[in-house]
Design a protein around this motif. Structure first.
Motif, PDB file in Angstrom:
ATOM      1  N   ASN A  99       0.950   1.715   3.247  1.00 40.81           N
ATOM      2  CA  ASN A  99       1.087   1.621   1.788  1.00 40.81           C
ATOM      3  C   ASN A  99      -0.247   1.739   1.068  1.00 40.81           C
ATOM      4  O   ASN A  99      -0.290   2.153  -0.084  1.00 40.81           O
ATOM      5  N   LEU A 100      -1.310   1.369   1.746  1.00 40.66           N
ATOM      6  CA  LEU A 100      -2.634   1.447   1.130  1.00 40.66           C
ATOM      7  C   LEU A 100      -2.981   2.887   0.772  1.00 40.66           C
ATOM      8  O   LEU A 100      -3.596   3.144  -0.252  1.00 40.66           O
ATOM      9  N   TRP A 101      -2.524   3.841   1.608  1.00 39.78           N
ATOM     10  CA  TRP A 101      -2.864   5.255   1.380  1.00 39.78           C
ATOM     11  C   TRP A 101      -1.815   5.950   0.516  1.00 39.78           C
ATOM     12  O   TRP A 101      -2.155   6.830  -0.270  1.00 39.78           O
ATOM     13  N   ARG A 102      -0.534   5.586   0.650  1.00 37.76           N
ATOM     14  CA  ARG A 102       0.530   6.228  -0.139  1.00 37.76           C
ATOM     15  C   ARG A 102       0.549   5.758  -1.578  1.00 37.76           C
ATOM     16  O   ARG A 102       0.738   6.550  -2.498  1.00 37.76           O
ATOM     17  N   ASN A 103       0.391   4.453  -1.784  1.00 32.81           N
ATOM     18  CA  ASN A 103       0.438   3.889  -3.129  1.00 32.81           C
ATOM     19  C   ASN A 103      -0.663   2.831  -3.245  1.00 32.81           C
ATOM     20  O   ASN A 103      -0.411   1.633  -3.095  1.00 32.81           O
TER      21      ASN A 103
END
Length: 153
Positions: A36-40
């Motif tokens: 999730n850190l990279w996607r959002n």
């Protein structure tokens, strides 16, 4: 010579800094592991910003970094060490000695007439045996202040 400061202050300060770093890692790790850190990144950035602001406020308010690692009472002077910086402060250069409390810890603040290598005030935690005894901490501070008054003339 008598040690009047908490003997593990350097370890205590290091522990506070490491605890803050561990808290940041524990907050960031779940988002990094599930992707999730990279996607959002926005929710993680907001949480990190709030945590960062809280830690900055905590360190600014408590001034942990200003605490002397060791203070020795040499009867006519104080030998003070913070990190690699050491200084001998004659009692005649002391203007006042006060006891303050922050975050549940009592600290002794020594204000100086003129700036030393460590600044114009020296703050330290009293010995651990005195932590819960505010009267004894105040007695140490009053003794220093009285001897400083006598030295000043």
């Amino acid at each position: 010579m008598q040690v009047i400061s908490f003997k593990n202050t350097a370890l205590f300060k290091r522990g506070i800094w490491l605890s803050a770093a561990a808290l940041v890692v524990f907050v960031a790790t779940p988002a990094a592991l599930d992707g999730n850190l990279w996607r959002n990144p926005l929710p993680s950035a907001i949480a990190g910003g709030i945590l960062g602001a809280t830690l900055i406020f905590f360190f600014w308010k408590t001034q942990i970094h200003r605490l002397a690692d060791e203070v020795l009472d040499c009867h006519d002077s104080l030998k003070v060490r913070r990190g690699r910086v050491e200084d001998a402060v004659p009692l005649s250069r002391i203007v006042s000695v006060t006891v303050a409390s922050s975050g549940g810890f009592h600290r002794i603040t020594v204000k100086l007439r003129e700036r030393s290598k460590l600044g114009n005030r020296i703050e330290f935690l009293p010995q651990a045996s005195l932590w819960s005894n505010v009267r004894a901490i105040s007695a140490v501070a009053e003794d220093l202040a009285e001897r400083a008054r006598r030295q000043s003339g």
